[in-house]
Motif scaffolding. Structure first.
Motif, PDB file in Angstrom:
ATOM      1  N   GLU A 171      62.441  83.334  -2.369  1.00 48.55           N
ATOM      2  CA  GLU A 171      63.365  84.301  -1.785  1.00 48.55           C
ATOM      3  C   GLU A 171      63.511  84.108  -0.286  1.00 48.55           C
ATOM      4  O   GLU A 171      64.617  84.240   0.263  1.00 48.55           O
ATOM      5  CB  GLU A 171      62.885  85.730  -2.095  1.00 48.55           C
ATOM      6  CG  GLU A 171      63.097  86.145  -3.541  1.00 48.55           C
ATOM      7  CD  GLU A 171      62.575  87.541  -3.823  1.00 48.55           C
ATOM      8  OE1 GLU A 171      61.870  88.093  -2.943  1.00 48.55           O
ATOM      9  OE2 GLU A 171      62.867  88.088  -4.903  1.00 48.55           O
ATOM     10  N   SER A 172      62.411  83.782   0.396  1.00 50.71           N
ATOM     11  CA  SER A 172      62.496  83.530   1.838  1.00 50.71           C
ATOM     12  C   SER A 172      63.309  82.280   2.137  1.00 50.71           C
ATOM     13  O   SER A 172      64.068  82.237   3.110  1.00 50.71           O
ATOM     14  CB  SER A 172      61.083  83.404   2.434  1.00 50.71           C
ATOM     15  OG  SER A 172      60.406  82.279   1.890  1.00 50.71           O
ATOM     16  N   VAL A 173      63.176  81.249   1.271  1.00 53.39           N
ATOM     17  CA  VAL A 173      63.973  80.034   1.439  1.00 53.39           C
ATOM     18  C   VAL A 173      65.454  80.336   1.244  1.00 53.39           C
ATOM     19  O   VAL A 173      66.311  79.861   1.993  1.00 53.39           O
ATOM     20  CB  VAL A 173      63.506  78.937   0.456  1.00 53.39           C
ATOM     21  CG1 VAL A 173      64.478  77.767   0.444  1.00 53.39           C
ATOM     22  CG2 VAL A 173      62.110  78.453   0.829  1.00 53.39           C
ATOM     23  N   ILE A 174      65.756  81.144   0.236  1.00 52.41           N
ATOM     24  CA  ILE A 174      67.151  81.519  -0.021  1.00 52.41           C
ATOM     25  C   ILE A 174      67.735  82.290   1.156  1.00 52.41           C
ATOM     26  O   ILE A 174      68.883  82.070   1.566  1.00 52.41           O
ATOM     27  CB  ILE A 174      67.249  82.348  -1.318  1.00 52.41           C
ATOM     28  CG1 ILE A 174      66.953  81.465  -2.533  1.00 52.41           C
ATOM     29  CG2 ILE A 174      68.637  82.979  -1.465  1.00 52.41           C
ATOM     30  CD1 ILE A 174      66.878  82.221  -3.844  1.00 52.41           C
ATOM     31  N   ASN A 175      66.945  83.176   1.746  1.00 54.98           N
ATOM     32  CA  ASN A 175      67.420  83.933   2.908  1.00 54.98           C
ATOM     33  C   ASN A 175      67.702  83.013   4.087  1.00 54.98           C
ATOM     34  O   ASN A 175      68.655  83.235   4.844  1.00 54.98           O
ATOM     35  CB  ASN A 175      66.383  84.988   3.298  1.00 54.98           C
ATOM     36  CG  ASN A 175      66.293  86.110   2.281  1.00 54.98           C
ATOM     37  OD1 ASN A 175      67.276  86.423   1.609  1.00 54.98           O
ATOM     38  ND2 ASN A 175      65.122  86.711   2.146  1.00 54.98           N
ATOM     39  N   LEU A 176      66.872  81.969   4.255  1.00 56.09           N
ATOM     40  CA  LEU A 176      67.130  80.999   5.327  1.00 56.09           C
ATOM     41  C   LEU A 176      68.411  80.211   5.062  1.00 56.09           C
ATOM     42  O   LEU A 176      69.194  79.955   5.985  1.00 56.09           O
ATOM     43  CB  LEU A 176      65.935  80.037   5.438  1.00 56.09           C
ATOM     44  CG  LEU A 176      64.664  80.578   6.094  1.00 56.09           C
ATOM     45  CD1 LEU A 176      63.534  79.554   5.970  1.00 56.09           C
ATOM     46  CD2 LEU A 176      64.917  80.918   7.558  1.00 56.09           C
ATOM     47  N   LEU A 177      68.613  79.834   3.796  1.00 53.74           N
ATOM     48  CA  LEU A 177      69.810  79.067   3.454  1.00 53.74           C
ATOM     49  C   LEU A 177      71.082  79.884   3.662  1.00 53.74           C
ATOM     50  O   LEU A 177      72.124  79.348   4.042  1.00 53.74           O
ATOM     51  CB  LEU A 177      69.727  78.605   1.995  1.00 53.74           C
ATOM     52  CG  LEU A 177      68.699  77.516   1.679  1.00 53.74           C
ATOM     53  CD1 LEU A 177      68.594  77.305   0.175  1.00 53.74           C
ATOM     54  CD2 LEU A 177      69.074  76.204   2.365  1.00 53.74           C
ATOM     55  N   LYS A 178      71.005  81.185   3.428  1.00 51.28           N
ATOM     56  CA  LYS A 178      72.183  82.036   3.571  1.00 51.28           C
ATOM     57  C   LYS A 178      72.660  82.121   5.016  1.00 51.28           C
ATOM     58  O   LYS A 178      73.823  82.462   5.276  1.00 51.28           O
ATOM     59  CB  LYS A 178      71.883  83.439   3.041  1.00 51.28           C
ATOM     60  CG  LYS A 178      71.808  83.514   1.523  1.00 51.28           C
ATOM     61  CD  LYS A 178      71.519  84.925   1.047  1.00 51.28           C
ATOM     62  CE  LYS A 178      71.504  85.006  -0.477  1.00 51.28           C
ATOM     63  NZ  LYS A 178      71.168  86.375  -0.954  1.00 51.28           N
ATOM     64  N   LYS A 179      71.775  81.810   5.951  1.00 55.36           N
ATOM     65  CA  LYS A 179      72.166  81.831   7.360  1.00 55.36           C
ATOM     66  C   LYS A 179      73.025  80.628   7.747  1.00 55.36           C
ATOM     67  O   LYS A 179      73.644  80.627   8.806  1.00 55.36           O
ATOM     68  CB  LYS A 179      70.910  81.871   8.239  1.00 55.36           C
ATOM     69  CG  LYS A 179      70.096  83.149   8.077  1.00 55.36           C
ATOM     70  CD  LYS A 179      68.842  83.109   8.935  1.00 55.36           C
ATOM     71  CE  LYS A 179      68.026  84.387   8.739  1.00 55.36           C
ATOM     72  NZ  LYS A 179      66.770  84.376   9.544  1.00 55.36           N
ATOM     73  N   ASN A 180      73.018  79.619   6.877  1.00 56.05           N
ATOM     74  CA  ASN A 180      73.836  78.428   7.136  1.00 56.05           C
ATOM     75  C   ASN A 180      75.296  78.749   6.804  1.00 56.05           C
ATOM     76  O   ASN A 180      75.618  79.119   5.679  1.00 56.05           O
ATOM     77  CB  ASN A 180      73.331  77.258   6.298  1.00 56.05           C
ATOM     78  CG  ASN A 180      73.934  75.940   6.713  1.00 56.05           C
ATOM     79  OD1 ASN A 180      75.133  75.832   6.926  1.00 56.05           O
ATOM     80  ND2 ASN A 180      73.086  74.914   6.822  1.00 56.05           N
ATOM     81  N   SER A 181      76.168  78.602   7.783  1.00 59.62           N
ATOM     82  CA  SER A 181      77.573  78.973   7.599  1.00 59.62           C
ATOM     83  C   SER A 181      78.293  78.079   6.600  1.00 59.62           C
ATOM     84  O   SER A 181      79.345  78.456   6.068  1.00 59.62           O
ATOM     85  CB  SER A 181      78.303  78.923   8.945  1.00 59.62           C
ATOM     86  OG  SER A 181      78.214  77.607   9.507  1.00 59.62           O
TER      87      SER A 181
END
Length: 236
Positions: free
Chosen positions: A217-227
């Motif tokens: 889940e933390s990895v997914i949250n980091l990926l979501k920051k990528n525009s």
């Protein structure tokens, strides 16, 4: 009267009307108990489906065992009482196959429900054959497996379960090196990574092993920051 004729007819075939009603009732009860768990999860094969499978199997078993006893005394006629019952085991596979769903994201669902229907058919056969205790014990075990073991499975085996991600990006995302580096950095083992290019998007299909839910889940949250990333789906 018709009732007395039916009663005498069935008694001569070594099973009474009360015994038939009892076996069919128990089969419907056993099927309902298992079907309730599937109904709770809103599966198409719910309580009524499991009840019908169990009752139908029970009836076929009784027909197989007692339905042809009136011709057994005739010369040159032999009867294998297991033949009809054996066809139930084969035929129930069609219903089980209908409970298995293969979704567009390449995940399979419904295997447990299909196995439950197959088990219910066996319970119906056992009930129709008079093995009520075996049918009752099997029903109890089936409920424990479907309902009781689920929290244990989620708690202790979730971290060993393979997980899949479907990531949709635009063409500016570049390549998959960023993804693999991010996963490796967080200690997530990568089994496979495939991508498909469309006119508008890049679609990545990622299979992961030993992925802790919190870490993922933390990895997914980091990926979501990528525009460049449009959508992330956690498939299982």
């Amino acid at each position: 009267s018709i009732v007395s004729f039916i009663t005498i007819n069935f008694v001569t075939k070594m099973i009474s009307v009360s015994e038939i009603i009892l076996r069919l009732f128990l089969a419907s009860l056993f099927g309902a108990l298992i079907g309730l768990e599937r109904e709770r999860k809103h599966w198409a094969a719910g309580m009524r489906t499991h009840m019908l499978v169990c009752v139908g199997s029970c009836l076929m078993m009784m027909v197989s065992a007692f339905g042809f006893s009136d011709i057994l005394g005739n010369p040159d006629i032999t009867l294998d009482p297991s033949r009809i019952a054996a066809q139930v085991v084969t035929g129930i596979g069609f219903i089980g196959a209908g409970a298995i769903l293969f979704s567009k994201n390449e995940t399979i669902r419904g295997l447990t429900t299909a196995a439950g229907i197959w088990t219910v058919a066996g319970i119906g056969l056992a009930t129709g054959g008079g093995m009520v205790l075996a049918a009752a014990i099997t029903t109890g075990f089936a409920i424990i497996i479907l309902w009781g073991l689920q929290p244990l499975e989620k708690k202790y085996f979730e971290k060993f379960k393979q997980k899949s991600l479907r990531i949709t990006t635009n063409h500016d995302f570049g390549n998959a090196e960023f993804l693999t580096a991010l996963l490796k950095e967080n200690g997530i083992a990568l089994i496979s990574l495939n991508f498909t290019r469309t006119n508008e998007d890049l679609i990545f299909q990622i299979q992961l092993e030993h992925a802790d839910t919190g870490t993922l889940e933390s990895v997914i949250n980091l990926l979501k920051k990528n525009s460049a990333i449009k959508e992330i789906q956690w498939l299982n």
